[in-house]
Design a protein around this motif. Structure first.
Motif, PDB file in Angstrom:
ATOM      1  N   THR A  44       0.838  -1.202   0.000  1.00 22.90           N
ATOM      2  CA  THR A  44       0.000   0.000   0.000  1.00 22.90           C
ATOM      3  C   THR A  44       0.876   1.258   0.000  1.00 22.90           C
ATOM      4  O   THR A  44       0.615   2.213  -0.726  1.00 22.90           O
ATOM      5  N   THR A  53      -2.873   3.265  -7.645  1.00 22.14           N
ATOM      6  CA  THR A  53      -3.848   2.947  -6.602  1.00 22.14           C
ATOM      7  C   THR A  53      -3.480   1.629  -5.930  1.00 22.14           C
ATOM      8  O   THR A  53      -2.796   0.784  -6.503  1.00 22.14           O
ATOM      9  N   GLU A  54      -3.991   1.474  -4.719  1.00 20.24           N
ATOM     10  CA  GLU A  54      -3.757   0.264  -3.951  1.00 20.24           C
ATOM     11  C   GLU A  54      -4.339  -0.952  -4.687  1.00 20.24           C
ATOM     12  O   GLU A  54      -3.720  -2.019  -4.738  1.00 20.24           O
ATOM     13  N   ALA A  55      -5.527  -0.763  -5.287  1.00 21.39           N
ATOM     14  CA  ALA A  55      -6.183  -1.879  -5.979  1.00 21.39           C
ATOM     15  C   ALA A  55      -5.329  -2.358  -7.151  1.00 21.39           C
ATOM     16  O   ALA A  55      -5.226  -3.561  -7.417  1.00 21.39           O
ATOM     17  N   LYS A  56      -4.716  -1.414  -7.860  1.00 27.17           N
ATOM     18  CA  LYS A  56      -3.883  -1.768  -9.010  1.00 27.17           C
ATOM     19  C   LYS A  56      -2.638  -2.520  -8.541  1.00 27.17           C
ATOM     20  O   LYS A  56      -2.254  -3.542  -9.117  1.00 27.17           O
TER      21      LYS A  56
END
Lengths: 162, 564
Positions: A44, A53-56
């Motif tokens: 993160t 982004t964290e999701a990516k």
């Protein structure tokens, strides 16, 4: 909460790379090398630092089997179960190692954080089959008995260090 | 530019980006699950596969047209493939259609019917994942996900939020927030655009129908509704009315029949917003502080700004959104025992927007510690409630909104379109209410569905620069320009959803280009039908300032970002 020293190390590693999207994999590889695993908090943190982004970042890190979000033991033992090792009886070796360490099922790291056992599909050393590696050190032509011996040696080594 | 042959018919093409768009233009509805003209081409679902005269098959969404091509869209081979694709998707799908929230509204279900899929010859090997109810706006059910990636791309390409993405690989692949967190723990702005593109029940609206029904059936409550502008031109989509038609009259009638005691128009709230926001804008223009002023009507945008640009939060107008303004005014009005008749007030807002469900729960959406609006129902939920009640919507006789919050201005009603808030502000700042002046504003470039419109206007000899932006990625690009000093603006209208609230995340699904245009026109037509063009000409608004709002303007109509 992760200790500040982890973030300092991450900063150090990030400084060796460019702060760009495509630096993600090299950075988290270096982090994994440093800590023997990839602490989720650091993923993160890295994402934020390099502007993704964290999701990516999670998408990438979870895609590769190589990245582990779980802490690993001091010795990572990889038992090759590729075709060549398999036909030369790698399974009994794996079973012996697991039973010696008291591991089973999903649990692959000993509670004392000394050993992590993994199976791999091929280490590319088929001529030496069956192969086991300990922290990337190759042990060729293994047998269950040799595996017991190896574990004993590693335990002694760890004890001496302490 | 050239000609291609589709199923034996020679057709012309010019600047179409891919063969699929030519095929669709020619009246063949080739099925797709992952193609949306506003998203990047993904080519994952393979349903749009076509065959050429050499027997090659390829996905028409990701193939450019070339002069002389010969394409077939319905050969036996293609029909077999298409059916097989759907069967394979269904093989790993939660197929409890009758109890699915998307029942009847599901692209996958419709496709299975269209292609005549009557059996699935594979074992269902879907693993079971927990359903994520953490967000007040959106429910994520990974068991119904077919990994088309539409939500991932809309969240990233269009909204620049990227709260969800693909994770893991192979049979374990799924769409999830990082580390399988819940949506509530992410940067999700609740815009619901993922739900608007999701072809299955994997992403749906977090409904509040049950508590509203309970309130409607409770004799000790006074249930009051307010209806947002963009609901009236979209609700008909789900109820057999031509797309874009203004059904406000029937909608009010339906709500009365369902047991709502009073039905008001959020347009009144929009008029109040314009009064307050214009005043605030002129103050800031005078002092030169906190410019540009960003509009505050859109909760998706406000959340995005807080997450990504905390330094700009002070630039956002302190005005509550129209829904919250009217919500606070309604609660104040019903404090009077004569008005509430000793009953408990339940305030329901009917909105095109899923983010409004989150907005009502924010700390600044309370007055004197009491939540102003109790429930938000989206257009989609309301359409379902009308069906549940068995009302024959098309046969209902139109009724008008109840007083004293039943008349809004034309400026308020166009709030649902991108540029609508800005146009309303321009009307407020105009010297007169003359038709000629309103017409000039209309043609100033404030209208149209462009991603970012820039305009300048004159206010008492000063040139004011304004921008109208829709879609959060477009907003992000504009912010980058503002922060780098490349562009300066005095006022910026931001709407999180492309085209504004008419395409909000709670609206009926499946709107194509024609429906989008019809909805925008529907709102402008509604404006044309209203005699009052300017918010400050609305007698209800003037009256409110002299009575209920007197001395309470700041308490009821404003909020303080970041102070809670």
């Amino acid at each position: 909460m992760l200790d500040q020293s982890y973030y300092d190390k991450a900063d150090e590693i990030i400084a060796c790379h460019t702060r760009e999207e495509h630096s993600l994999i090299p950075i988290i590889q270096d982090i994994q090398t440093a800590f023997r695993y990839l602490p989720p908090e650091l993923l993160t943190y890295v994402a934020k630092e390099i502007g993704i982004t964290e999701a990516k970042a999670f998408s990438v890190a979870s895609f590769y089997e190589n990245f582990s979000f779980e802490p690993k033991g001091k010795y990572v033992i990889k038992v090759c179960d590729g075709t060549a090792c398999h036909v030369r009886k790698s399974v009994p070796i794996l079973e012996r190692i697991l039973s010696e360490l008291g591991l089973s099922g999903e649990q692959r790291t000993t509670p004392d954080m000394l050993f992590t056992v993994e199976t791999v599909s091929c280490l590319g050393a088929c001529g030496l089959a069956p192969v086991v590696t300990v922290n990337d050190e190759v042990h060729p032509s293994m047998t269950p008995a040799a595996a017991t011996e190896l574990l004993k040696k590693l335990r002694e080594e760890a004890a001496n260090e302490n | 530019m050239g000609f291609i042959t589709i199923d034996g018919r020679k057709v012309k093409f010019t600047d179409e980006p891919n063969i699929l768009s030519i095929i669709r233009r020619e009246g063949i509805d080739l099925p797709t699950l992952c193609y949306h003209s506003e998203l990047s081409v993904y080519g994952a679902c393979r349903l749009c596969t076509v065959e050429d005269n050499r027997g090659r098959t390829f996905a028409s969404c990701s193939e450019q047209p070339r002069d002389g091509m010969v394409i077939y869209t319905n050969t036996p081979r293609l029909m077999k493939y298409r059916k097989m694709i759907v069967q394979l998707l269904l093989a790993a799908h939660d197929r409890d259609c009758t109890t699915c929230i998307k029942n009847g509204d599901c692209t996958l279900q419709a496709l299975a019917r269209r292609l005549g899929v009557l059996d699935v010859p594979f074992e269902n090997r879907k693993t079971s994942y927990p359903v994520d109810f953490s967000s007040p706006a959106i429910v994520r059910n990974p068991n119904k996900c077919i990994l088309c990636g539409d939500c991932v791309r809309v969240c990233d390409n269009v909204q620049n939020v990227n709260a969800i993405d693909f994770a893991y690989r192979g049979t374990e692949a799924m769409v999830t927030p990082a580390f399988q967190k819940t949506l509530a723990e992410t940067d999700c702005v609740n815009c619901g655009q993922c739900r608007a593109v999701c072809p299955t029940g994997a992403i749906s609206i977090h409904t509040n129908k049950t508590p509203v029904w309970a309130a409607l059936n409770d004799p000790n409550t006074k249930v009051v509704a307010q209806i947002a502008p963009a609901v009236r031109i979209a609700l008909g989509d789900s109820l057999g009315i031509p797309h874009g038609e203004n059904v406000m009259g029937k909608l009010v009638a339906a709500l009365h029949r369902m047991g709502f005691d009073e039905v008001y128009d959020t347009t009144v709230g929009a008029d109040l917003t314009i009064m307050e926001e214009s005043r605030e804008f002129l103050e800031r223009l005078e002092s030169g502080e906190k410019l540009p002023l960003f509009t505050s009507c859109c909760p998706g945008w406000v959340t995005y700004c807080e997450n990504r640009h905390p330094e700009l939060v002070q630039n956002i107008s302190t005005c509550r959104s129209p829904m919250q303004m009217l919500g606070a005014v309604i609660r104040e009005y019903f404090k009077d025992p004569e008005k509430n008749e000793g009953k408990k007030l339940v305030s329901v807002a009917i909105m095109p927007c899923t983010a409004k469900k989150g907005e009502i729960l924010r700390p600044e959406s309370r007055t004197d510690g009491i939540q102003d609006v109790d429930y938000v129902l989206t257009t989609t939920e309301l359409a379902n409630m009308i069906q549940t009640a068995g009302l024959k919507f098309d046969l209902l006789e139109a009724e008008s909104c109840d007083m004293p919050f039943g008349i809004g201005s034309g400026a308020g009603v166009i709030f649902g379109n991108t540029g609508g808030v800005m146009e309303a502000v321009l009307r407020r700042l105009a010297q007169t209410s003359k038709r000629a002046e309103i017409d000039v504003i209309r043609q100033s470039g404030v209208r149209g569905d462009g991603e970012c419109k820039e305009l300048t206007f004159d206010y008492h000899g000063r040139t004011v620069r304004a921008a109208v932006v829709n879609g959060l990625r477009n907003a992000e690009e504009l912010i980058q320009k503002i922060e780098s000093g490349e562009e300066t603006f005095d006022i910026v209208e931001v709407m999180a959803c492309r085209r504004g609230c008419i395409m909000g995340g709670g609206q009926p699904l499946g709107a194509g280009p024609r429906t989008k245009a019809a909805r925008a026109k529907g709102l402008y037509d509604a404006d044309n039908d209203i005699q009052i063009k300017k918010s400050d000409d609305n007698p209800i608004v003037t009256n409110l300032y002299q009575t209920l709002l007197k001395g309470k303007e700041h308490k009821l109509l404003h909020r303080n970002f970041g102070e809670q």
